[in-house]
Design an enzyme around this catalytic site. Sequence first.
Site, mmCIF file in Angstrom:
data_model
loop_
_atom_site.group_PDB
_atom_site.id
_atom_site.type_symbol
_atom_site.label_atom_id
_atom_site.label_comp_id
_atom_site.label_asym_id
_atom_site.label_seq_id
_atom_site.Cartn_x
_atom_site.Cartn_y
_atom_site.Cartn_z
ATOM 1 N N GLU A 77 0.823 -1.210 0.000
ATOM 2 C CA GLU A 77 0.000 0.000 0.000
ATOM 3 C C GLU A 77 0.857 1.259 0.000
ATOM 4 O O GLU A 77 0.531 2.237 -0.658
ATOM 5 C CB GLU A 77 -0.944 0.016 1.210
ATOM 6 C CG GLU A 77 -2.080 -0.994 1.116
ATOM 7 C CD GLU A 77 -3.000 -0.729 -0.062
ATOM 8 O OE1 GLU A 77 -3.020 0.387 -0.594
ATOM 9 O OE2 GLU A 77 -3.701 -1.688 -0.475
ATOM 10 N N CYS A 131 -18.149 1.711 -19.389
ATOM 11 C CA CYS A 131 -19.438 1.529 -18.712
ATOM 12 C C CYS A 131 -20.188 0.294 -19.201
ATOM 13 O O CYS A 131 -20.849 -0.384 -18.425
ATOM 14 C CB CYS A 131 -20.311 2.767 -18.891
ATOM 15 S SG CYS A 131 -19.569 4.235 -18.179
ATOM 16 N N CYS A 153 -13.710 1.797 -14.381
ATOM 17 C CA CYS A 153 -14.216 3.163 -14.176
ATOM 18 C C CYS A 153 -13.017 4.121 -14.160
ATOM 19 O O CYS A 153 -12.762 4.803 -13.185
ATOM 20 C CB CYS A 153 -15.000 3.221 -12.866
ATOM 21 S SG CYS A 153 -15.988 4.712 -12.718
ATOM 22 N N CYS A 167 -25.543 2.773 -11.186
ATOM 23 C CA CYS A 167 -24.760 3.987 -11.405
ATOM 24 C C CYS A 167 -25.636 5.119 -11.939
ATOM 25 O O CYS A 167 -26.172 5.045 -13.040
ATOM 26 C CB CYS A 167 -23.627 3.689 -12.374
ATOM 27 S SG CYS A 167 -22.636 5.153 -12.721
ATOM 28 N N CYS A 189 -19.264 -2.602 -17.160
ATOM 29 C CA CYS A 189 -19.172 -2.360 -15.722
ATOM 30 C C CYS A 189 -20.164 -3.229 -14.936
ATOM 31 O O CYS A 189 -21.352 -3.254 -15.251
ATOM 32 C CB CYS A 189 -19.449 -0.885 -15.454
ATOM 33 S SG CYS A 189 -19.461 -0.508 -13.705
HETATM 34 FE FE1 SF4 Z 1 -18.041 4.000 -13.648
HETATM 35 FE FE2 SF4 Z 1 -20.708 4.116 -13.567
HETATM 36 FE FE3 SF4 Z 1 -19.464 3.723 -15.873
HETATM 37 FE FE4 SF4 Z 1 -19.486 1.821 -14.007
HETATM 38 S S1 SF4 Z 1 -21.223 2.617 -15.120
HETATM 39 S S2 SF4 Z 1 -17.729 2.473 -15.264
HETATM 40 S S3 SF4 Z 1 -19.365 3.028 -12.129
HETATM 41 S S4 SF4 Z 1 -19.338 5.542 -14.600
#
Ligand code: SF4
Length: 412
Positions: free
Chosen positions: A57, A220, A213, A229, A223
């Site tokens: 970290e 997206c 993201c 989201c 995602c």
């Molecule tokens: Fe990021 Fe929302 Fe796109 Fe997912 S859907 S990559 S959380 S902006």
Amino acid sequence: PAPPPGRHFFSDPAEVEALRGSLLGWYDRCKRDLPWRTLAVMEPDADRRGYAVWVSEIMLQQTQVATVIDYYNRWMQKWPTLQALAQASLEEVNELWAGLGYYSRGKRLQEAARKVVSELAGRMPRTAEDLQKLLPGVGRYTAGAIASISYGQATGVVDGNVIRVLCRLRCIGADSSSPAVIDQLWDMANVLVDRSRPGDFNQALMELGATVCVPKAPLCGECPVKQHCQAWRKKLFGNPPKVPDVEDCGVGDCPLCPPATEPWDSSLGVTNFPRKAAKKPPRAMRTATCVLERRGCHRAPEYLIVQRPSSGLLAGLWEFPSLPLAQDLQEEREREELADHLQAWMGRPVAAKGLQFIGEVIHIFSHIHQTYVVYSLPLDGDVTLDPALSPSRWVTEDEFHASAVSTAMKKV
Ligand code: SF4
């Protein structure tokens, strides 16, 4: 009005459960194979688990994963335990850290390891609160990461990746570095963290920010949490659904909403979030630096390096003799100042015109735009240096690269 606590952003327990499940499922399928992750799971000794996560970290602060892997492996090979690190010298730590940047991190890590060994009987603190309180250099984020990943404490973490993901998930449009927003994000992270797999959940949230993201072109479509989201929904449908209870924060004066002067820019899509205050431009600095060269054994060239002071920028690292310059000096004057500096130090005349100008090297530190004006000066015979000024030594090119020198000096 007081901002609403983080749970108002995730007030539906069923949604929180679904989000955790989607994120952890994705993490199990897609996570990157990183050496500290293996150790954090396989290592039976709790102190060694904590130590491994701690080292990783600290190295990962401000540094890319791809760069850290090699440094981490070499570090753990050299100092596999806290006890081994506590016995290392600062010189050895700086040598291994050379090239990783932000050098005070290595020094502080070693000081903290010494403290664990001498004051805590070699036992790592087990909770985020104690880690932060007892270990120098361990802030809220690092403490949360060690406690959740190594010891299974259900505590959230907020780093740059988490800030981005959470601000997008809930369309938080105020300056993401403001204390009001940061407080909310910690609350949200603590509400969301999975109670049975907190370490994996935190790593999953950070991994999502690092690989899906991402800042400029988030993926997206791939995602795992897109259904939750609001930035994505806003992009697709114009307006996100109302967050239950968010009205409580007082429409118009909410410290988390975008200011009215910065409305949603549809060409940016989800990258409208997070928003940041304008960064201060880095400070410009000029430094004259001189590569002094002599012929050593078998006529092989050797170069003089000197050690920087033990505090401040690049503390304790080695460099070619250098002198900070005023910004607006003429070239001739810069050369004279450097010659005077070298003369005082070598105790013999140095003619400014003997300094050969090589070129300029630019290096960007986080807050400094540094220009090194590079000269070289070949020397005949032996040179006596004033040891009161700073420790110095002659090195071959190979020895130079193996020494604790910064990336900027390697460029020079
Ligand atoms: Fe990021 Fe929302 Fe796109 Fe997912 S859907 S990559 S959380 S902006």
